[in-house]
Each structure stands twice: as C-alpha cells, then as structure tokens.
Scaffold this active site. Sequence first.
Site, short mmCIF file in Angstrom:
data_model
loop_
_atom_site.label_atom_id
_atom_site.label_comp_id
_atom_site.label_asym_id
_atom_site.label_seq_id
_atom_site.Cartn_x
_atom_site.Cartn_y
_atom_site.Cartn_z
CB SER A 85 -64.25 -18.46 -10.37
OG SER A 85 -65.51 -18.18 -10.91
CG ASP A 123 -63.41 -20.98 -18.16
OD1 ASP A 123 -64.64 -20.93 -18.30
OD2 ASP A 123 -62.82 -20.46 -17.19
CG HIS A 154 -65.28 -21.37 -14.64
ND1 HIS A 154 -64.39 -20.33 -14.87
CD2 HIS A 154 -65.89 -21.08 -13.46
CE1 HIS A 154 -64.46 -19.46 -13.88
NE2 HIS A 154 -65.36 -19.89 -13.00
#
Length: 524
Positions: free
Chosen positions: A238, A468, A505
């Site tokens: 991330s 995601d 995600h």
Amino acid sequence: MSIPKTVGWLARSIPRASRKTNPRVRHIPLPQPSRCLHNQTKKSAQAAPQPRQEPAFSGSSNPQLSFPCLDNAEDRTRELTGRRSLSGPEPTYTTGEHQTFHSAEPLLLDWGGVLPSFDIAWEAWGTLNADKSNAILLHTGLSASSHAHSTEANKKPGWWEKFIGPGAPLDTNKYFVICTNVLGGCYGSTGPSSRDPISGKIYATSFPILTLSDMVRAQFRLMDFMGIDKLYASVGCSMGGMQSLALGILDTERVGRIVSVSGCARSHPYSIAMRHTQRQVLMNDPAWSQTRGNFYETMPPHQGMKLARQIATITYRSGPEWEKRFGRARADPSKPPALCPDFLIETYLDHAGEKWCLEYDANSLLYISKAMDLFDLGRTLQDATAQRRRDNVGRLGDQLQRQSLDEMCSLTLPEQPYEEQESSADIMAAASKPGGQPMSSGPPPEDLVKGLAPLRDVPTLVLGVASDILFPAWQQREIAETLRKGGNRSVTHVELGEDRSLFGHDTFLLDLEGVGGEIHQFLG
C-alpha cells in the site's frame, strides 16, 4: 440464507440481558423511541450534549424514529468530556514497547518545512550479520505502527505477524527485519501530536507538510545510525509499496531489491478523491473545525474520525468478499428498517469506525494521506522538488527561520468552480476509436519512464490484486511496464485474480499464501 459467523462481535458490546436468541443472527436491538434527538438545541463541540428531549407524539401520524447511532456518538462525547475534566487530554496514541531513534540534526522537508529534530519508532526481528548486508526495511501502510510482529517486550501480535519469523516470507533465520512508524505518525515517531522542540507546544496543524520521500529520508537517518549502508531489500505494501519505490529513487546504491505490493508509482485521481473525502469529513467535525486541528487539550474529533474510517474501509475491502460475508442480510430482520446501521454491512462499517476513532491521531491521518496524494515519481516533479530543496536549504542554518505567512498560506479557492474541458462523451468516443485505449491501459507516460529510470538495475517485485479498488491492478501493471520500458530486465510482476484473493486492497494483510509466497520466492 446462512448468516456469516464473522458478525459475532456485534453482540459482544450488548448487555447480555438485552440479547434475544435467534438461530440465524446475533442482533443489536433498537432503543425505544424515548431516545430521540428531536428539537435539541445546537451544542458547542467542546460542551457535553444536553439531556435528550422527550418526543411529542400527539398529532403525529407516526412515531418519531429513534437514532441509536447518534445517541452513541453523544454518549462518547459526554464520556470524553467527563474524563478530560478529571485526567487531562485524551487519548494517548501508543502501541506498546518499541525502540526510539532520536535525530538531533534538523531535517529539511520537500515543501520547505524544517523539523529541528525528530524521533523514529522502530522494532526489529532476526539478527544483523557481521557485514550488515542482510537487513530488510519494511514500510507500513498509512495507519500502521512499527509493531509488525510480536517481540519479547511486546507480545501482542503485529499487523504482519504471520509474514515475519523463521521460515516466513520475511525469514528471520536469514534476514534482519526492521519496521518503523512513519514520520508524521502517532505511534512513537514525530508527528502532529508531538511537541515542537522550539515552542514546547504540540505541533498540531503547525506541523509542516511532508512527503513520502521525507519519510524515507528519516528512515535513512536510522539506517545510518545502525551502520547499514545497503539494504538487502526494501519491502512495502500500500503506502509502503510507494515508499519502497521512493527509497530506490532517492538512493539506488542503498538497496539491493525492491518489493512493492498494492502500491503505485503516482497517485491517481480516484484514490486522491477518496482520501480528500475522508479529510473533509474529518475537518468538518466541529471538534476539529472550531479549533483548526488544535484539539489536543479539548475534544478529539471522534465523530469525523469514525466516518473517515468508514469511508476508508469501503476502499480497503468491498467487492466480492462482502457479497459472500454479508450479502443483503440485516442485523435483525424481525425489526423494522432503521436509518442507523441496519444491514450487516452497515453494522460492520459502524464497528470498524467506532473501534478506531480514538486509536489514531486525526492530524496524522490528514498529513499522511495528503503525502500519499502528493506522490508522483515522474521526472518533472522530481526535478521541481530538487530545485525547491536547493532553494530552501538555507533554512537548515537557522532552525528558528520560518516561512513567511504568504508562503505558508498561499492557497486560495477559485472564484469560479472547475468546468470540464472535455466531455465524458468525447472521452468515451476517443477510447472506442480503432486503436483507442483507456488511459489506464495505454503505454506508460514518458515522464514516468524517466522518473523510474534509476531503478533499471534493481530487481523488483511488483504485486497487484484484481479485487483491489483503491489501488487497482492496472496501477501495478503500470509500474512493471514503466520499469521495463526504462531498461529494467529484472522485473517480476504478479497479479492475483479474484479466484486467488477476494480481499481487495487488504489482501496484503491477509493472504499469506498468495502475497507471502511470492515475496518469499522473490527474496530467495
């Protein structure tokens, strides 16, 4: 329809006497209509809520709805007000025992701010070898602490507990794994909730704007302190995946391999828009707006933080996983519908925001999310930043030197709102022409190719997840294609389809086999 077992937490905070047995669900009973907010007077953000008024039902065709979600928010405000009157400012942001590196040397930030000194919280696992060549720096996401794995001093499981250890993807039999709380954070590193060493007061929103590259520069100071000249690998997911790339760009000689999971090489409009929305919700909480972020000795903006976290949670997971976990099930189908959390997915989001709203500093969320928005490894921005740093380097000579008010407050809102320069129909028509392609699937921009060119000789693993929605898989493809176009012949690109991971995600936190397996194989 069978109701998932994952909603067990829904009942844990409910008094046992108020629960009703239901073979299918555990539910939260709605309060009686006597708890309503009708005709209440406007309250100050720092004042305790007034006693709730009894509703007047005479002459009304239907009773006033009850709003337990608002009642709960008022109860929390009242509770915090009572605590503060006895014990001072709350809350305290901490995650347990960790190491602290203190840099007494000032740090120049990319946008001209200066930190006279700073702290970085860090933890480590494994053993650093004699020539200090086996160190891996693990970068965190937006809100994580340095506590990625349990330690003797802090036995609480870390946020990447199963990914670190003997034989794990980050194998502590081989590697010395370091994780820090980022600069700007609130879990031991210097951030808005820290005290300015010059004024002695909490920074709050006098904390300077920072970038992800500033965070990496602070980590370089820690590496220097440890005597680590070159990392075996830089690993991040991330926001950490963005930092991992930024580290290689800042100093290619200091890293041997790069792992970037569910990250990007430049922030794109969708993720910027989502983070902007979270910031606006938070900043419009009266506890924040009426103090302009200087809330540390009054009331934390817990309602804004709760809503911001709910928005974030939608982007972190969502998609096919939620269809399987929640579907359209309601928490208690026997009750009439409510405007407060009613469907299981609503109660899940409510819980996610509630448990987090006092665990993280609101200003850290603002500053770090803005740093993510500013991220762009294109050559144009790199050159502009380098020039700005050269122009501002003199500020390091005098720690008391400050930017002028005009420099700090130069942002003005336009008199006229933004107008589309190109219609949606024109964009769609261009994409549908022979040879036309959506922007996301076109060739990487030349500016980005030039920006990532310094990594041409650094082996890089880029991993994305099809489910995601915050960092879509095409953004990881963009990284891989850009590196290859820039001459990197050691790029490993992996995309986990929905058949392998439904967790969106947050897959990097949950998929030990998919994400962990690929990292383990790449690191060797």
